[in-house]
Structures are given as C-alpha cells and as structure tokens.
Motif scaffolding. Sequence first.
Motif, short mmCIF file in Angstrom:
data_model
loop_
_atom_site.label_atom_id
_atom_site.label_comp_id
_atom_site.label_asym_id
_atom_site.label_seq_id
_atom_site.Cartn_x
_atom_site.Cartn_y
_atom_site.Cartn_z
N TRP A 114 0.86 -1.17 -0.06
CA TRP A 114 -0.13 -0.10 -0.02
C TRP A 114 0.93 1.37 0.05
O TRP A 114 0.40 2.41 -0.50
N GLU B 247 1.92 3.45 -3.51
CA GLU B 247 1.13 4.61 -4.04
C GLU B 247 1.58 5.88 -3.89
O GLU B 247 2.27 6.15 -2.84
N TYR C 182 -2.46 9.73 -1.04
CA TYR C 182 -3.37 8.95 -1.80
C TYR C 182 -2.98 7.39 -1.10
O TYR C 182 -3.66 6.56 -1.09
N ALA C 183 -1.77 6.99 -0.68
CA ALA C 183 -1.30 5.68 -0.09
C ALA C 183 -2.18 5.57 0.90
O ALA C 183 -2.78 4.52 1.27
N ARG D 197 -5.90 5.30 0.37
CA ARG D 197 -6.37 3.87 -0.04
C ARG D 197 -6.22 2.88 1.20
O ARG D 197 -6.95 1.96 1.22
N LYS E 55 -8.44 10.01 -5.18
CA LYS E 55 -7.44 10.07 -5.86
C LYS E 55 -7.23 11.89 -6.20
O LYS E 55 -6.01 12.30 -6.10
#
Length: 445
Positions: free
Chosen positions: A334, A337, A342-343, A346, A360
């Motif tokens: 993970w 990203e 964003y990582a 998510r 995003k």
Amino acid sequence: MTGTVGFFWPIVASGEFSEDPERGFINRVDSGRFEIRTLNENPSSVTLSPSDRVRPYAIASLFPEGSAVILNISRHGGTSNIGGRRASAYNYAARTAISRFPIELLNDGKGVDVRILELRAHFPGISQWAGLRVSKIERERKPDGRLGAAVLRLESPEEVVADLGSLSLTIGGHWEVDNDDDRASIYSPVSIGVKARRARDVSELLKVLLRVQDLVNVAHDMFMQVDGGIAVMGVDPEPLEYPRFWNDSLMERPDNRATGRGKSGIPLFSLADLNGASGISRWVRLYDEFPSAFEAVATPYRVGGMTWHSYLRETAVGIERLVAASKRKGRPEWTKETPPTYALARRVGAPFMTFVGDEKKWATLFWAVYNGGKHQASYDPDPRDLSTLALSGNLLLTAYMLHRCGVSKVALNRLFQERVSYQLRERVRALVKNPPASLQPKTSY
C-alpha cells in the motif's frame, strides 16, 4: 501552593541535599508553572554565579499551609550581589508539584527518594466517551406528579485495566462529596491512572498520561483539561490520605482556536470503539513508532496560534513520515502509491473515500497545495480552502491511527458520516470536484 512563603530544600539527582533550607516564596504564574525565589544566605556562595549550580532534581518544601514536593525543575538561576542594597537570590521554575505529602518520609538516611508509584488524573466531561457512570439520580414523584424526593447514588465503576509493559493503565471513576449545610456539592469525574510495579521518575508516568490526554482531546476535538489528580509516592505506597498533584501540561488550558470540525457534541469515537483500555495502550505504544504523525494530530490542541498553512504542513509531514516508516517496516504494497496522501487514503479505504468523493483527486490536490506553500513564496490561497484541506487531511491521519489502535472500519465510517460535520463533508467534496484556480499552485510537484 500559590503565593506563600516557605522553606525549600533543593535535592540533586543522587538524593543529596543540604539540611539548611533556603527561605523564600512560591507562586504559580499564568503559564501554569511554579516559580520559586529564595534568599542566598550563604556568604561563601555569593561570589559564584547561580547558574553554575547543579539544577535540582526536586525541591522539598514546607509552608505554613502544609508541605509539597516540587518536580520537573525546568529552569534555575538567580542573582549575586556583593554589598549594596540588594540581596542575592536563587530562582527556580517547575512544572509539577505533589502536595499534602509528609516530606519527612522522603529521607530514609540514604538519600531522598521522590520516585512515584502511581498517578491518577481526573477528567471531567468525558463520561460519555468512557461509557462510565459514577453518579445516578433517582427521582420519586408524588401522586399529583410533583417531585417528592431525589436520591443520588455515587459508586465507582469497576476499573478497566490495560498492560503497558512495566506500567499499567487504569480507567475508572472518582467521586467526592462536600456537604456544607444546604449547599452540598458532588464531584464525579472519570479517573485515568498509570501504575508502576516499582517506583520511577515522575516524567515516565506523566508521559503516558499526556498521550492519553492527546487521545481524549482528539475524540472531543478540543483540549480536555484535567482538573485534579492524586499521586502515590514510592516511599509511602499505602497513604492514609492521597497526596494531590499538579502538572501544567495536563491542567493548564492553552490559548487555542477551534479546529472548525463543528461536531454536534458527540465524541468522534468512544472508548468502546477502541475496544477499551487496550486500544489506549496501543495508542500510547504507537506514539514512539510514528511520532511525527501523532504530533501532527495532537499538537494543535496544545499550541495556540497555528495558521492553516502550518496546520496543513504539519499534517502533510506526518503523513509522509508515517508512510515512509511503514514502508521500512515491511508493508510495501500500500505504501507504493503516490503521493503519500493517496497511499494513506487507499489504506483507510471506503470511510474516507466516501467522505471526500474522489480520493485520488483529493490526494493530488492536497499534495500540490502542500508543495505550493513550501516552494512558492507568492502562493496565497483562500484560507477557507486551506482549512478544508487541512482538516480533511488531519482526519485521514487520525482515522489511520485509530484503525491501528483497534477502531473498526464500521466505526470509522460512522465517524466520517455522522460525527464529522455535514458542512465539512460538503465543502471538501465541492473543493475536490471543482478546485478554484487560486488554490492550484503554478507548478505541480
């Protein structure tokens, strides 16, 4: 403890002290710290600079009103005057005090021992968060419906205990009753304590209480002031009367502005969401693993005057370092990203995605604004837009850490959909969908 004369015995770390006390005055200043000023009555030491003296580890004190142990000496100094019309003096500043303690018990003949076995802090106003009820009122009515009697029952609930290695964390209730003729008063806060198996330096126990207070602050979106507490000294493990303690960081409300999340009064999350004291224990432990992330979430409640630029910047740094630390600890999937926002979005998943509309676009916009403020001196977007991004980013960081502490995705979804204000949800979704030109930096980073 505020505004009284007394005798003071400075104690060095080895436990040694001079049997001749310093005479002086103690006062609590606006910052919440204690300031002590004593006379230097030793002619042989007048020629020495007061700052050359070893900073005391503690100060034992005796007043007309009682006795106290002063701890966490943060500053020492003084003035030296030879002849003339001014007396030489010593100055001390301290952050912690334990009162109502018989100081003669400190000296066992081998040196003074001021280590602590237990500290309990009293938190008013967090009963709903803790799910604990210390007081209960039962009302009895007459046949005509009017109130005939009221019965108040005070009972300390069973303590919740969590392990912290050589320390243990306890959450329970505390109550006091003062029956002064026709004006009885009841005090029944939640009590959160730290116990040690063996007596230790007060700073070790205070560190845990401060981190717990950080968690309570985040839950209520404001500084939750401790208004009392008791201490157990190592030299008197079963006191007849519990000494009281004061610490400025726990008990002095900072000058601060509201963060603007605008909740309806319900805590963002509860102790039950954390699975009890074990979740608080994980919060305390993770603090050392991700210090920048925790400080980005907790510091705004302790430091006043933070601008939205600095709030967003500290949040971004916290996210960036958290993702980097997670990558080093073997969680590469993970963390791959980009950008780091964003990582993390998510990783938190659906609760945050639903909150911002498009994770995003939100993550890209947040990171661009962060870099714009860092690299472009002329970049000056609307403070309202900055606040929306800063608050949503800080909520993302908070949600991840709460999830690591045991809060489920269901509870996180409830947090974002029910306990974060409707206005903030609408603002962040509108901003992500159609960001104004003034918010976009000249260059993407």
